[in-house]
Write a protein that holds these residues in place. Sequence first.
Motif, PDB file in Angstrom:
ATOM      1  N   GLY A   8     -22.842  11.480  62.616  1.00  0.00           N
ATOM      2  CA  GLY A   8     -22.333  11.733  61.201  1.00  0.00           C
ATOM      3  C   GLY A   8     -23.495  12.788  60.799  1.00  0.00           C
ATOM      4  N   VAL A   9     -22.705  13.484  59.573  1.00  0.00           N
ATOM      5  CA  VAL A   9     -23.404  14.504  58.945  1.00  0.00           C
ATOM      6  C   VAL A   9     -22.974  14.254  57.609  1.00  0.00           C
ATOM      7  N   TRP A  10     -23.739  14.740  56.737  1.00  0.00           N
ATOM      8  CA  TRP A  10     -23.764  14.614  55.084  1.00  0.00           C
ATOM      9  C   TRP A  10     -23.231  16.273  54.681  1.00  0.00           C
ATOM     10  N   PRO A  11     -21.982  16.526  54.628  1.00  0.00           N
ATOM     11  CA  PRO A  11     -21.905  17.872  54.289  1.00  0.00           C
ATOM     12  C   PRO A  11     -22.009  18.455  52.656  1.00  0.00           C
ATOM     13  N   LYS A  12     -22.259  17.303  51.818  1.00  0.00           N
ATOM     14  CA  LYS A  12     -22.263  17.981  50.571  1.00  0.00           C
ATOM     15  C   LYS A  12     -22.390  16.727  49.514  1.00  0.00           C
ATOM     16  N   ALA A  13     -23.034  16.888  48.294  1.00  0.00           N
ATOM     17  CA  ALA A  13     -23.069  15.875  47.221  1.00  0.00           C
ATOM     18  C   ALA A  13     -22.225  16.399  46.078  1.00  0.00           C
ATOM     19  N   ILE A  14     -21.688  15.647  45.520  1.00  0.00           N
ATOM     20  CA  ILE A  14     -20.645  16.231  44.303  1.00  0.00           C
ATOM     21  C   ILE A  14     -21.182  15.421  42.895  1.00  0.00           C
ATOM     22  N   GLY A  15     -21.266  16.261  42.181  1.00  0.00           N
ATOM     23  CA  GLY A  15     -21.826  15.933  40.480  1.00  0.00           C
ATOM     24  C   GLY A  15     -23.335  15.428  40.353  1.00  0.00           C
ATOM     25  N   ALA A  16     -23.934  15.928  41.593  1.00  0.00           N
ATOM     26  CA  ALA A  16     -25.710  15.830  41.442  1.00  0.00           C
ATOM     27  C   ALA A  16     -26.086  17.119  40.672  1.00  0.00           C
ATOM     28  N   ASP A  17     -25.772  17.365  39.640  1.00  0.00           N
ATOM     29  CA  ASP A  17     -26.226  18.436  38.875  1.00  0.00           C
ATOM     30  C   ASP A  17     -27.456  18.013  38.259  1.00  0.00           C
ATOM     31  N   GLY A  18     -28.386  19.161  38.549  1.00  0.00           N
ATOM     32  CA  GLY A  18     -29.903  19.267  38.161  1.00  0.00           C
ATOM     33  C   GLY A  18     -30.921  18.668  39.247  1.00  0.00           C
ATOM     34  N   TYR A  19     -30.075  18.100  40.431  1.00  0.00           N
ATOM     35  CA  TYR A  19     -30.980  17.882  41.402  1.00  0.00           C
ATOM     36  C   TYR A  19     -31.093  18.971  42.411  1.00  0.00           C
ATOM     37  N   TYR A  20     -32.152  19.065  43.069  1.00  0.00           N
ATOM     38  CA  TYR A  20     -32.415  19.959  44.199  1.00  0.00           C
ATOM     39  C   TYR A  20     -31.820  19.384  45.484  1.00  0.00           C
ATOM     40  N   LYS A  30     -31.110  15.038  51.250  1.00  0.00           N
ATOM     41  CA  LYS A  30     -31.906  14.463  50.348  1.00  0.00           C
ATOM     42  C   LYS A  30     -31.630  15.396  48.982  1.00  0.00           C
ATOM     43  N   TRP A  31     -32.433  14.635  47.789  1.00  0.00           N
ATOM     44  CA  TRP A  31     -32.269  15.149  46.597  1.00  0.00           C
ATOM     45  C   TRP A  31     -33.569  14.852  45.829  1.00  0.00           C
ATOM     46  N   SER A  32     -33.947  15.763  45.043  1.00  0.00           N
ATOM     47  CA  SER A  32     -35.129  15.447  44.222  1.00  0.00           C
ATOM     48  C   SER A  32     -35.004  16.036  42.751  1.00  0.00           C
ATOM     49  N   GLY A  33     -35.776  15.360  41.751  1.00  0.00           N
ATOM     50  CA  GLY A  33     -35.911  16.119  40.429  1.00  0.00           C
ATOM     51  C   GLY A  33     -36.693  17.094  40.143  1.00  0.00           C
ATOM     52  N   PHE A  77     -23.428  10.048  41.167  1.00  0.00           N
ATOM     53  CA  PHE A  77     -22.888  10.929  41.897  1.00  0.00           C
ATOM     54  C   PHE A  77     -22.473  10.849  43.020  1.00  0.00           C
ATOM     55  N   ASP A  78     -21.542  11.320  43.591  1.00  0.00           N
ATOM     56  CA  ASP A  78     -20.732  11.064  45.170  1.00  0.00           C
ATOM     57  C   ASP A  78     -21.491  11.863  46.341  1.00  0.00           C
ATOM     58  N   VAL A  79     -21.651  11.246  47.487  1.00  0.00           N
ATOM     59  CA  VAL A  79     -22.063  11.868  48.580  1.00  0.00           C
ATOM     60  C   VAL A  79     -20.867  11.730  49.729  1.00  0.00           C
ATOM     61  N   ASP A  80     -20.678  12.638  50.363  1.00  0.00           N
ATOM     62  CA  ASP A  80     -19.692  12.906  51.527  1.00  0.00           C
ATOM     63  C   ASP A  80     -20.184  12.575  52.830  1.00  0.00           C
ATOM     64  N   LEU A  81     -19.906  11.750  53.610  1.00  0.00           N
ATOM     65  CA  LEU A  81     -19.895  11.686  54.900  1.00  0.00           C
ATOM     66  C   LEU A  81     -19.012  11.970  56.014  1.00  0.00           C
ATOM     67  N   HIS A 101     -23.272   7.133  44.525  1.00  0.00           N
ATOM     68  CA  HIS A 101     -24.807   6.758  44.313  1.00  0.00           C
ATOM     69  C   HIS A 101     -25.069   6.595  42.936  1.00  0.00           C
ATOM     70  N   ASN A 102     -25.705   5.447  42.836  1.00  0.00           N
ATOM     71  CA  ASN A 102     -26.225   5.249  41.317  1.00  0.00           C
ATOM     72  C   ASN A 102     -27.872   5.021  41.457  1.00  0.00           C
ATOM     73  N   GLU A 103     -28.469   5.883  40.641  1.00  0.00           N
ATOM     74  CA  GLU A 103     -29.978   5.937  40.685  1.00  0.00           C
ATOM     75  C   GLU A 103     -30.648   4.928  39.999  1.00  0.00           C
ATOM     76  N   THR A 104     -29.862   4.481  38.914  1.00  0.00           N
ATOM     77  CA  THR A 104     -30.307   3.264  38.116  1.00  0.00           C
ATOM     78  C   THR A 104     -31.358   3.988  37.200  1.00  0.00           C
ATOM     79  N   ASP A 105     -31.626   3.178  36.093  1.00  0.00           N
ATOM     80  CA  ASP A 105     -32.680   3.650  35.185  1.00  0.00           C
ATOM     81  C   ASP A 105     -33.662   2.685  35.304  1.00  0.00           C
ATOM     82  N   GLY A 106     -35.195   3.281  35.122  1.00  0.00           N
ATOM     83  CA  GLY A 106     -36.294   2.290  35.223  1.00  0.00           C
ATOM     84  C   GLY A 106     -36.801   2.257  36.656  1.00  0.00           C
ATOM     85  N   ASP A 107     -38.243   1.867  36.525  1.00  0.00           N
ATOM     86  CA  ASP A 107     -38.801   2.052  37.862  1.00  0.00           C
ATOM     87  C   ASP A 107     -38.622   1.109  38.887  1.00  0.00           C
TER      88      ASP A 107
END
Length: 281
Positions: A8-20, A30-33, A77-81, A101-107
């Motif tokens: 498997g490969v992960w070609p793209k993330a959709i709607g992950a605006d603001g993440y690197y 991977k994504w980061s803030g 946001f969505d991540v395609d596989l 994917h849901n990052e959720t709020d809080g530590d």
Amino acid sequence: MFTITTKGVWPKAIGADGYYLYDEGTDQIKWSGPSGNKSGYSFEGGTTEARLDGTEFTLGTFTHHNGWLDGNGVNEFDVDLKVNIVFDDGTTSDLSFRFHHNETDGDHNPDLVDLPSFISPETVKVDGAEYKVMISGFKQDGQIVRRFVSDEGGSNTADVVALFSRLPAKPDLVITDVRFKGTGKAQADEYVEFLNRGTEPADISGWKLGADDAGQNFTFPAGATVQPGHRIRVYTNENHPEWGGYTYGFNKAIWNNQGDVARLHDKSGKSVHAFPYGDKA
């Protein structure tokens, strides 16, 4: 039974605006803030035995590397596989799936991963017949679930379980498990689990689940429907909306601890599926 090898490969993330985003098009993404802390997915394929009769098999292993991310206003946001399958005769097929994917709020809140698209849009041809490949869930903590719950601060892993569903499209509801030894008084948490392994919704209004004993039939209410790839459960005396909310409402145990057979009948009384369980079976 035949052998398949997956990758498997992960070609793209959709709607992950603001993440690197990093490593798109590989077996991990991977994504980061702004702080640079990273989270991400990986997928490890492998070689496994598969069948064409709706039996589930492991498509690969999914891991969420869950690092703490600073908020940027976007939590979901969505991540395609894309999964490549090589059959033992050398033929190959590419399949596409989407993870939400849901990052959720809080530590300390766990992140959540769902499967909005669990049936591949592509068609696979095997021995002259056409099939869809369906992800039926994540095998996490010994159970197959639709939602992957990922604790913060570590790498959390589950097998991705799939099956071949033959075309033309139709519903195919089967019993997949009987928890016949519950806990506590009257074993209220006993259940029977069902899976629609077809690619069309199953209308089960008026269908009956029976325990082979008089007075122990459960009748599904009008409008009861199981979507493709979804699981429901009928509990002895508990209500679980996440599993459909079905319950006998009995204050006594139903399923024989020595084993027996659970039977599903459609509204005409025709036997649809039988599931032997326990030592007696």
